[in-house]
Design an enzyme around this catalytic site. Structure first.
Site, PDB file in Angstrom:
ATOM      1  N   LYS A 183       0.834  -1.208   0.000  1.00 32.92           N
ATOM      2  CA  LYS A 183       0.000   0.000   0.000  1.00 32.92           C
ATOM      3  C   LYS A 183       0.868   1.257   0.000  1.00 32.92           C
ATOM      4  CE  LYS A 183      -1.747   1.810   3.841  1.00 32.92           C
ATOM      5  NZ  LYS A 183      -1.836   3.286   3.931  1.00 32.92           N
ATOM      6  N   ASN A 184       1.936   1.241   0.797  1.00 31.67           N
ATOM      7  CA  ASN A 184       2.755   2.449   0.947  1.00 31.67           C
ATOM      8  C   ASN A 184       3.594   2.758  -0.288  1.00 31.67           C
ATOM      9  OD1 ASN A 184       1.699   2.830   3.452  1.00 31.67           O
ATOM     10  ND2 ASN A 184       3.519   2.207   4.594  1.00 31.67           N
ATOM     11  N   ARG A 236      -3.947  11.437   4.430  1.00 26.60           N
ATOM     12  CA  ARG A 236      -2.847  12.395   4.438  1.00 26.60           C
ATOM     13  C   ARG A 236      -2.002  12.343   3.175  1.00 26.60           C
ATOM     14  NH1 ARG A 236      -1.699  14.599   9.401  1.00 26.60           N
ATOM     15  NH2 ARG A 236      -2.950  13.786  11.109  1.00 26.60           N
ATOM     16  N   CYS A 269      -4.546  18.293  10.541  1.00 24.69           N
ATOM     17  CA  CYS A 269      -3.086  18.292  10.535  1.00 24.69           C
ATOM     18  C   CYS A 269      -2.568  19.692  10.775  1.00 24.69           C
ATOM     19  CB  CYS A 269      -2.566  17.773   9.204  1.00 24.69           C
ATOM     20  SG  CYS A 269      -0.781  17.693   9.123  1.00 24.69           S
ATOM     21  N   ARG A 273       3.463  15.460  12.001  1.00 23.14           N
ATOM     22  CA  ARG A 273       3.591  14.691  10.751  1.00 23.14           C
ATOM     23  C   ARG A 273       3.911  15.677   9.646  1.00 23.14           C
ATOM     24  NH1 ARG A 273       0.018   9.470   9.284  1.00 23.14           N
ATOM     25  NH2 ARG A 273       1.060   8.071  10.680  1.00 23.14           N
ATOM     26  N   PRO A 274       5.091  16.212   9.652  1.00 17.42           N
ATOM     27  CA  PRO A 274       5.361  17.572   9.178  1.00 17.42           C
ATOM     28  C   PRO A 274       5.100  17.836   7.706  1.00 17.42           C
ATOM     29  CG  PRO A 274       7.389  16.409   9.750  1.00 17.42           C
ATOM     30  CD  PRO A 274       6.258  15.533  10.165  1.00 17.42           C
ATOM     31  N   VAL A 275       3.997  18.539   7.466  1.00 16.83           N
ATOM     32  CA  VAL A 275       3.745  19.103   6.147  1.00 16.83           C
ATOM     33  C   VAL A 275       4.737  20.235   5.893  1.00 16.83           C
ATOM     34  CG1 VAL A 275       2.007  20.255   4.703  1.00 16.83           C
ATOM     35  CG2 VAL A 275       1.316  18.488   6.281  1.00 16.83           C
ATOM     36  N   ASP A 276       5.272  20.812   6.978  1.00 12.55           N
ATOM     37  CA  ASP A 276       6.204  21.932   6.816  1.00 12.55           C
ATOM     38  C   ASP A 276       7.461  21.513   6.052  1.00 12.55           C
ATOM     39  OD1 ASP A 276       6.802  20.327   9.005  1.00 12.55           O
ATOM     40  OD2 ASP A 276       7.802  21.920  10.110  1.00 12.55           O
ATOM     41  N   LEU A 277       7.895  20.259   6.228  1.00  5.99           N
ATOM     42  CA  LEU A 277       9.084  19.794   5.508  1.00  5.99           C
ATOM     43  C   LEU A 277       8.794  19.616   4.021  1.00  5.99           C
ATOM     44  CD1 LEU A 277      10.633  17.194   7.996  1.00  5.99           C
ATOM     45  CD2 LEU A 277      11.188  19.609   7.697  1.00  5.99           C
ATOM     46  N   ASP A 309       5.258   0.827  11.734  1.00  5.47           N
ATOM     47  CA  ASP A 309       3.991   0.191  11.360  1.00  5.47           C
ATOM     48  C   ASP A 309       3.898  -1.260  11.833  1.00  5.47           C
ATOM     49  OD1 ASP A 309       3.023   2.459  10.211  1.00  5.47           O
ATOM     50  OD2 ASP A 309       3.251   1.814   8.138  1.00  5.47           O
ATOM     51  N   ILE A 359       9.205   7.028  16.457  1.00  2.00           N
ATOM     52  CA  ILE A 359       8.836   7.727  15.219  1.00  2.00           C
ATOM     53  C   ILE A 359       7.629   8.651  15.419  1.00  2.00           C
ATOM     54  CG2 ILE A 359       8.277   7.453  12.772  1.00  2.00           C
ATOM     55  CD1 ILE A 359      10.928   6.177  13.362  1.00  2.00           C
ATOM     56  N   ARG A 418      -8.446  -0.751   5.329  1.00  2.00           N
ATOM     57  CA  ARG A 418      -7.608   0.264   4.670  1.00  2.00           C
ATOM     58  C   ARG A 418      -6.229  -0.290   4.323  1.00  2.00           C
ATOM     59  NH1 ARG A 418      -6.705   5.032   8.289  1.00  2.00           N
ATOM     60  NH2 ARG A 418      -5.379   5.585   6.528  1.00  2.00           N
TER      61      ARG A 418
END
Length: 429
Positions: A22-23, A102, A126, A131-135, A316, A338, A408
């Protein structure tokens, strides 16, 4: 709402086919936006989390065709998707679609690279920083994008196209690496990603991009180099096997006893987890068809696990050894490094009688002789499968509620387990 009923105590014996990852499937599908030509993906798992990006891509004008079964296909074979993004008609990814997953946010990279603009909703719930969107935003800005945040949307523009740059991630980020990698393929000049994530799924996406005409080297190491090209073409790519699913079923065999062939599994994708299973008392054998896991009547030995970026122990897979260690002879320690709030399954495992004590990011598990079946509730995608593992080994009946979380990430979970002798069934409604 569907539930899963388990009567524990049966050993697992037989073969479990491992589905596509999936990933890897999610970023590979999103990478289809980078080319006008068709990207064909084989071995795509049939999951709720694969159906969602299909809806998101459709919103951008992408045609996706799922090929039917072919002669000789077995029932667990992944689907083949034909992804055609010839005409991107909309560069906005709305909140109602992105909020459900996400990873949907990643469409910002190929849209910006190919169309020079994108308007993408921030993922639901978020705050920038977690779960950094900033990066991800930092990486795109390094490549020359102009980004503003307005009304919960990231509005990105690159009027002259993206330009190669050096991107230094302050910490390892799989999302950031995926986004930087996709965006850089069509940027002018050379991009270097430092402190890149090394996960096998990153390598799989890079391999696919190279088949499409990208020039990516170093994927799987902390330094990835991308030489930008003017355009990408179509390609055909097979999604790699799911290492989290592999590890999950391996843990289930170790907990219940038995002997199971994990068909199609690749040991190099999860060696750290296989090492933990060996320490716990399982026998791991690598063969031409994948991995064979067995455990005879011997008891389980306690282990200490600390999650880490690849090639370390995957976050995971953190909940699954916790279920396993609940029946070990002695005390085990599992440390989550993590993600915060990744111990929601502890309270549910305690309903089986498991003795687990939390201290910050470390869980101490004092093994007991036998778990007892109980009604439990799935709390998230990956950790919830630990409840299934516990139920397989517990005395009596277990009912797992809210299993849409499991749907999922795990394809036909109850069918694969029942084929190996587990007493497990889905109850609809």
């Amino acid at each position: 709402m569907d539930r899963i009923r388990i009567v524990g105590g049966s050993k697992l014996n037989g073969t479990i086919p491992i589905s596509g990852a999936k990933n890897a499937a999610l970023p590979l599908m999103i990478a289809g936006l980078l080319s006008e030509e068709t990207l064909i993906l084989d071995n795509v798992p049939r999951l709720a989390d694969v159906a969602q990006p299909q809806r998101i891509l459709g919103n951008h004008g992408v045609d996706i065709m799922s090929a039917g079964k072919r002669p000789g296909d077995h029932e667990y074979q992944g689907q083949t998707l034909h992804i055609s993004a010839k005409n991107i008609i909309d560069t906005t990814a709305p909140y109602e679609l992105v909020s459900k997953m996400r990873a949907s946010f990643w469409v910002i990279a190929p849209l910006l690279a190919r169309m020079q603009e994108a308007k993408v909703s921030l993922p639901g719930g978020c705050a920038i920083g977690t779960r950094p969107v900033d990066l991800l935003i930092m990486a795109l800005e390094k490549l020359g994008a102009e980004l503003t945040i307005d009304g919960g949307y990231v509005i990105a523009k690159a009027p002259g196209g993206l330009k190669g740059a050096e991107i230094d991630f302050p910490k390892v980020t799989v999302s950031g690496t995926h986004v930087a990698l996709m965006a850089a393929t069509l940027a002018k000049g050379t991009t270097i990603i430092n402190n890149a994530a090394c996960e096998p799924e990153i390598v799989d996406v890079a391999d696919c991009l190279n088949k499409m005409g990208a020039r990516v080297t170093g994927a799987g190491t902390p330094r990835i180099v991308i030489e930008g090209v003017a355009k990408l073409h179509g390609a055909r790519h097979t999604v790699l096997p799911d290492r989290i699913e592999t590890g999950t079923y391996a843990m289930a065999v170790a907990m219940t006893g038995g002997d199971v062939q994990l068909s199609g599994a690749r040991p190099e994708l999860l060696q750290s987890a296989l090492d933990v299973l060996t320490q716990a008392g399982a026998t791991i054998t690598v063969n031409n068809d994948g991995i064979r896991v067995s455990r005879n009547g011997a008891g389980l030995s306690p282990v200490n696990v600390s999650t880490a970026p690849f090639p370390g122990f995957p976050t995971d897979l953190q909940a699954q050894p916790m279920a396993l260690m609940s029946c070990a002879k002695g005390s085990s320690h599992i440390t989550e490094t993590i993600f915060e709030n990744r111990f929601m399954h502890v309270q549910e495992l305690a309903r089986f009688g498991a003795r687990i004590h939390l201290d910050g990011e470390t869980a101490t598990i004092d093994g007991i002789a036998k778990l007892r079946g109980a009604p439990v509730m799935a709390t998230d995608l990956r950790a919830s499968v630990s409840l299934v593992i516990a139920g397989l080994a517990a005395e009596g009946e277990t009912m797992v509620n809210r299993i849409y979380h499991l749907d999922r990430g795990f394809e036909r979970l109850e069918e694969k387990l029942s084929a190996c002798g587990a007493t497990i069934e889905r109850i609809s409604g």
